[in-house]
Design an enzyme around this catalytic site. Structure first.
Site, PDB file in Angstrom:
ATOM      1  N   SER A   1       4.601   6.653  -4.036  1.00  0.00           N
ATOM      2  CA  SER A   1       5.557   7.693  -3.639  1.00  0.00           C
ATOM      3  C   SER A   1       6.512   7.114  -2.597  1.00  0.00           C
ATOM      4  CB  SER A   1       4.727   8.859  -3.081  1.00  0.00           C
ATOM      5  OG  SER A   1       5.459   9.653  -2.215  1.00  0.00           O
ATOM      6  N   GLY A   2       7.614   7.824  -2.382  1.00  0.00           N
ATOM      7  CA  GLY A   2       8.490   7.570  -1.242  1.00  0.00           C
ATOM      8  C   GLY A   2       8.965   6.133  -1.038  1.00  0.00           C
TER       9      GLY A   2
ATOM     10  N   TYR B   1       0.039  10.879  15.519  1.00  0.00           N
ATOM     11  CA  TYR B   1       0.870  10.015  14.663  1.00  0.00           C
ATOM     12  C   TYR B   1       1.657   9.015  15.513  1.00  0.00           C
ATOM     13  CZ  TYR B   1       4.441   8.701  11.231  1.00  0.00           C
ATOM     14  OH  TYR B   1       5.284   7.994  10.402  1.00  0.00           O
TER      15      TYR B   1
ATOM     16  N   THR C   1       0.847  -1.201   0.000  1.00  0.00           N
ATOM     17  CA  THR C   1       0.000   0.000   0.000  1.00  0.00           C
ATOM     18  C   THR C   1       0.883   1.253   0.000  1.00  0.00           C
ATOM     19  OG1 THR C   1      -0.164   0.188   2.421  1.00  0.00           O
ATOM     20  CG2 THR C   1      -1.791  -1.227   1.321  1.00  0.00           C
ATOM     21  N   GLY C   2       0.318   2.323  -0.546  1.00  0.00           N
ATOM     22  CA  GLY C   2       1.060   3.587  -0.593  1.00  0.00           C
ATOM     23  C   GLY C   2       2.321   3.463  -1.427  1.00  0.00           C
ATOM     24  N   ALA C   3       2.158   2.841  -2.615  1.00  0.00           N
ATOM     25  CA  ALA C   3       3.339   2.589  -3.458  1.00  0.00           C
ATOM     26  C   ALA C   3       3.518   3.652  -4.536  1.00  0.00           C
ATOM     27  CB  ALA C   3       3.230   1.205  -4.090  1.00  0.00           C
TER      28      ALA C   3
END
Ligand SMILES: NC(=O)c1ccc[n+]([C@@H]2O[C@H](COP(=O)([O-])OP(=O)(O)OC[C@H]3O[C@@H](n4cnc5c(N)ncnc54)[C@H](OP(=O)(O)O)[C@@H]3O)[C@@H](O)[C@H]2O)c1
Length: 284
Positions: free
Chosen positions: A13-14, A166, A9-11
């Site tokens: 960016s970064g 966070y 997941t969240g691939a």
């Protein structure tokens, strides 16, 4: 790695993108997740061109939404009948004002804890079909520096601030990783492992769009160029996904490829249970 199926997941960016490139380079089937269809398709193309591996697929979902997380799991299951590695990487820090999702959850908790919890839960049957299903939860050393949970107010309705929210969410992610490991260990046939990790301070889009107040915004800008590269940040994820050295290892927290100490300040079976119950209740 050629026969491995990996969902990250969240691939777009970064760290997530760098991990996806590293894993696709080794020949795995890599499903890249993003929240924006066009950006995710562009990432897919970029990874295929960069690695020469055309077994790179896409899934799109806004992980602030549990409904979309469910749809994403269903879309995965429609196409694949097994999952070898799930990398819960998408996440981030929010802004100075507390915001809730359309489903009523504080946004930091929604994306860094509830969505990874739900995705893992829904894909457990698919991980079970792997010879050694692995779950990697991208946490943070912020669990040590910024967490200050109120177990009667998990979503910080009172005394919210973005760093605290966070740090708490990343602490809770470690807690559920540990709790899940203990639950799975009760089944002698279990082959699924779950570990959490901290990638280091990495030069990414992390926090770039979050208004953390003038001082932290300024410090972030000044410090970012001195952070680790995304490839360095992704290294421990790659290690946990591929190395035989961590076969059967579960419930640990890794930094720089090594098990590291988790802050014990808020660790107790009672608190783990509270966090687990919160996740269960929120996700049904
Ligand atoms: N960078 C650091 O120093 C650091 C340190 C410790 C831990 N971490 C953790 O590492 C992970 C990766 O962060 P990063 O540093 O690589 O930051 P990043 O460059 O901002 O990447 C974050 C990824 O998560 C996705 N994402 C964020 N919110 C989402 C949502 N609601 N729904 C779906 N996708 C969403 C982003 O999508 P878009 O591309 O659409 O924005 C992006 O693909 C995070 O869990 C972060 O907390 C980072």
């Amino acid at each position: 790695m050629k026969d491995k199926i990996i969902l990250i997941t969240g691939a777009t960016s970064g760290i997530g993108k760098a991990a996806a490139i590293a894993l696709a380079s080794q020949g795995a089937t890599v499903i890249v997740h993003g929240r924006n269809e066009q950006k995710t398709r562009e990432t897919q193309k970029e990874i295929i061109n960069h690695t020469g591996n055309d077994r790179v697929d896409v899934l799109v979902a806004d992980l602030f939404s549990l409904a979309q997380t469910r749809k994403m799991a269903a879309a995965f299951r429609e196409k694949y009948n097994r999952l070898d590695v799930l990398i819960n990487n998408a996440g981030g820090i929010m802004g100075n004002d507390r915001e809730v999702t359309s489903e009523g959850y504080e946004k930091t908790i929604a994306v860094n804890l509830l969505s990874p919890f739900l995705l893992t839960k829904l894909l457990m049957p698919d991980l079970k079909k792997s010879v050694e299903g692995r779950v990697i939860n991208v946490s943070s050393s912020s669990h040590r520096l910024n967490a200050k949970p109120d177990f009667e107010d998990i979503q910080l309705i009172n005394n919210y601030n973005p760093m605290r929210a966070y740090g708490n969410a990343k602490l809770f992610l470690i807690m559920i990783t540990q709790y899940w490991t203990k639950q799975l260990a009760k089944d002698p046939a279990n082959r699924i492992t779950l570990n959490s990790m901290h990638p280091g301070a990495v030069h990414t889009n992390f926090g770039v769009d979050s208004d953390l107040g003038r001082l932290l915004n300024f410090l972030g800008k000044v410090a970012r160029p001195f952070f680790k590269s995304v490839e360095e940040g992704a290294d421990t994820i790659d290690y946990l996904a591929t190395s035989v050295a961590v076969k059967g290892v579960s419930g640990l927290y890794f930094v720089n490829r090594k098990p590291a100490e988790v802050s014990q300040k808020y660790m107790s079976p009672e608190y783990e249970q509270i966090v687990w119950d919160f996740c269960e209740n929120a996700t049904g």
